[in-house]
Design a protein around this motif. Structure first.
Motif, short mmCIF file in Angstrom:
data_model
loop_
_atom_site.label_atom_id
_atom_site.label_comp_id
_atom_site.label_asym_id
_atom_site.label_seq_id
_atom_site.Cartn_x
_atom_site.Cartn_y
_atom_site.Cartn_z
N HIS A 49 0.81 -1.21 0.00
CA HIS A 49 0.00 0.00 0.00
C HIS A 49 0.85 1.27 0.00
CE1 HIS A 49 1.10 -0.50 4.19
NE2 HIS A 49 0.83 0.79 4.37
N LEU A 50 2.14 1.14 0.23
CA LEU A 50 3.03 2.31 0.27
C LEU A 50 3.23 2.85 -1.15
CD1 LEU A 50 5.74 0.90 2.71
CD2 LEU A 50 3.75 2.29 3.31
N ARG A 51 3.40 4.16 -1.25
CA ARG A 51 3.60 4.74 -2.59
C ARG A 51 4.31 6.08 -2.50
NH1 ARG A 51 -1.82 6.13 -1.39
NH2 ARG A 51 -2.27 8.35 -1.74
N PRO A 52 5.05 6.45 -3.55
CA PRO A 52 5.64 7.79 -3.61
C PRO A 52 4.52 8.83 -3.68
CG PRO A 52 6.68 6.32 -5.20
CD PRO A 52 5.46 5.61 -4.69
N GLY A 53 4.81 10.00 -3.16
CA GLY A 53 3.84 11.09 -3.24
C GLY A 53 2.62 10.92 -2.36
N ILE A 107 12.02 7.37 7.37
CA ILE A 107 12.41 6.88 6.04
C ILE A 107 12.89 8.03 5.16
CG2 ILE A 107 11.54 5.85 3.90
CD1 ILE A 107 11.93 3.77 6.05
N MET A 108 12.19 9.17 5.20
CA MET A 108 12.62 10.35 4.44
C MET A 108 14.00 10.81 4.91
SD MET A 108 9.26 12.81 4.44
CE MET A 108 7.68 12.13 4.85
N VAL A 118 11.04 7.98 -2.14
CA VAL A 118 10.68 7.04 -1.08
C VAL A 118 9.18 6.76 -1.13
CG1 VAL A 118 12.56 7.53 0.50
CG2 VAL A 118 10.54 8.99 0.54
N LYS A 119 8.84 5.52 -0.85
CA LYS A 119 7.42 5.16 -0.74
C LYS A 119 6.96 5.49 0.68
CE LYS A 119 7.93 0.87 -2.39
NZ LYS A 119 7.50 -0.48 -2.85
N GLY A 149 18.00 -1.81 -2.34
CA GLY A 149 17.94 -2.46 -1.03
C GLY A 149 17.20 -1.63 0.00
N MET A 150 17.42 -0.31 -0.01
CA MET A 150 16.74 0.56 0.95
C MET A 150 15.22 0.56 0.71
SD MET A 150 18.82 1.98 3.20
CE MET A 150 18.40 3.64 3.73
N ILE A 151 14.81 0.54 -0.55
CA ILE A 151 13.38 0.52 -0.87
C ILE A 151 12.76 -0.81 -0.42
CG2 ILE A 151 11.71 0.47 -2.75
CD1 ILE A 151 13.52 2.49 -4.22
N LYS A 152 13.47 -1.91 -0.68
CA LYS A 152 12.95 -3.21 -0.27
C LYS A 152 12.85 -3.31 1.26
CE LYS A 152 14.64 -6.89 -2.37
NZ LYS A 152 15.62 -7.79 -3.03
#
Length: 326
Positions: A19-23, A120-121, A137-138, A293-296
């Motif tokens: 469910h995570l997403r950019p923006g 995360i940001m 970032v998501k 890797g950071m996104i995963k």
């Protein structure tokens, strides 16, 4: 430092951040990411080392019940926080930077942006502001309602860990060997304590001798910085360019100048060595792999109920029926 057992981690590894997403905050708090980066820029000017600390928050948070800002909670009468866990106490620092970011975001958009997303940001910004890659970032995480010091003690690896152990650990989170090596490049910036290397210098594997993998001149430098009678909280650079996010970390591993055992073992172990060599010679490929890797890792979620904390150090007081779910 304890040896850790990981048999209880599989449910977390299976929880995705679909469910995570950019923006995510473009409509509800459009300036959120700009505000957090501005705070990080000020932190860089005030104390450059703080950015390395904040970047590593993502690791220490996401590996314990997912990316939910549980590690930011202070101790409470009915809960032990994760700040005093074995891998965090006397190691993690600069919590006040996240406090400053949260306060600034709350002024702009009260009750909208989670501490987990701010973390995360801020981790992304720490990399970008020190010369590393930048990425989208998501977002859309919720903050945990409690912390889990026991789980943090059981999960987070020791500086004594070897590559085989680390491979098994990362696999529990669906993170590959490539992810492991790339994410270890987070040690491109920052410092480590003498505590983390004393056994390598003076009693590797109980031999009463130094680790033979340490390059001799580098060992002489470390002996001066971390003598037997040193205050073990004294800090030493993790690589030769500790304020610049680059691939120098991997070049140091190739030359036997890795600070931590858990770093140097990546070059001496056959499954991880090819990635170390690749990243040492190609910074672009390292940056790409690090972002992946950071996104995963940022996708790790526990599926437990959560909230938007008003204060990152304290869970809100609110009726249970109003709690949202991840």
């Amino acid at each position: 430092m304890a040896y850790f057992f990981l048999i209880f981690l599989l449910p977390l590894a299976m929880a995705s951040g679909a469910h995570l997403r950019p923006g995510y905050y473009l409509e509800t708090c459009p300036k959120a990411e700009f505000i957090v980066r501005d705070v990080m820029k000020k932190a860089l000017i005030r104390e450059p080392r703080s950015l390395a600390s904040v970047m590593r928050f993502q690791f220490h948070d996401c590996f314990v019940d997912g990316c939910d800002a549980s590690m930011l909670l202070d101790d409470a009468p009915n809960m032990l926080g994760e700040k005093l866990a074995l891998a965090n106490i006397n190691s993690l620092r600069s919590y006040e930077v996240i406090d400053e970011a949260k306060e600034a975001v709350e002024k702009a958009c009260p009750g909208v942006v989670s501490c987990a997303d701010i973390l995360i940001m801020a981790a992304r910004d720490a990399v970008a502001l020190t010369g590393g890659p930048d990425w989208q970032v998501k977002l859309g995480r919720l903050d945990s309602l409690s912390a889990n010091q026991e789980l943090s003690n059981d999960i987070m690896p020791s500086p004594r860990s070897n590559a085989s152990y680390l491979i098994d650990l990362f696999k529990k989170y669906d993170l590959s060997i490539k992810d492991l090596v790339a994410l270890s490049g987070s040690h491109s910036i920052g410092q480590g304590r003498c505590f983390s290397i004393m056994f390598r210098l003076y009693n590797q594997s109980g031999t009463g001798k130094p680790d033979p993998e340490i390059e001799p001149k580098f060992r002489e430098e470390l002996n001066k910085l971390c003598p037997v009678n040193v205050d073990q909280n004294v800090t030493v650079d993790l690589d030769a360019t500790p304020r610049i996010f680059d691939n120098q970390y991997f070049k140091d591993l190739v030359s036997g100048r890795g600070f931590l055992n858990s770093d140097q073992t990546l070059f001496t172990f056959e499954k991880t060595k090819p990635f170390v060599k690749k990243f040492s010679g190609d910074q672009k490929r390292f940056f790409e792999a690090f972002v992946e890797g950071m996104i995963k890792m940022g996708d790790l979620q526990s599926g437990k109920p959560g909230e938007i904390r008003r204060n990152c150090r304290v869970a809100n007081r609110r009726p249970l029926e109003k709690l949202r779910e991840y």
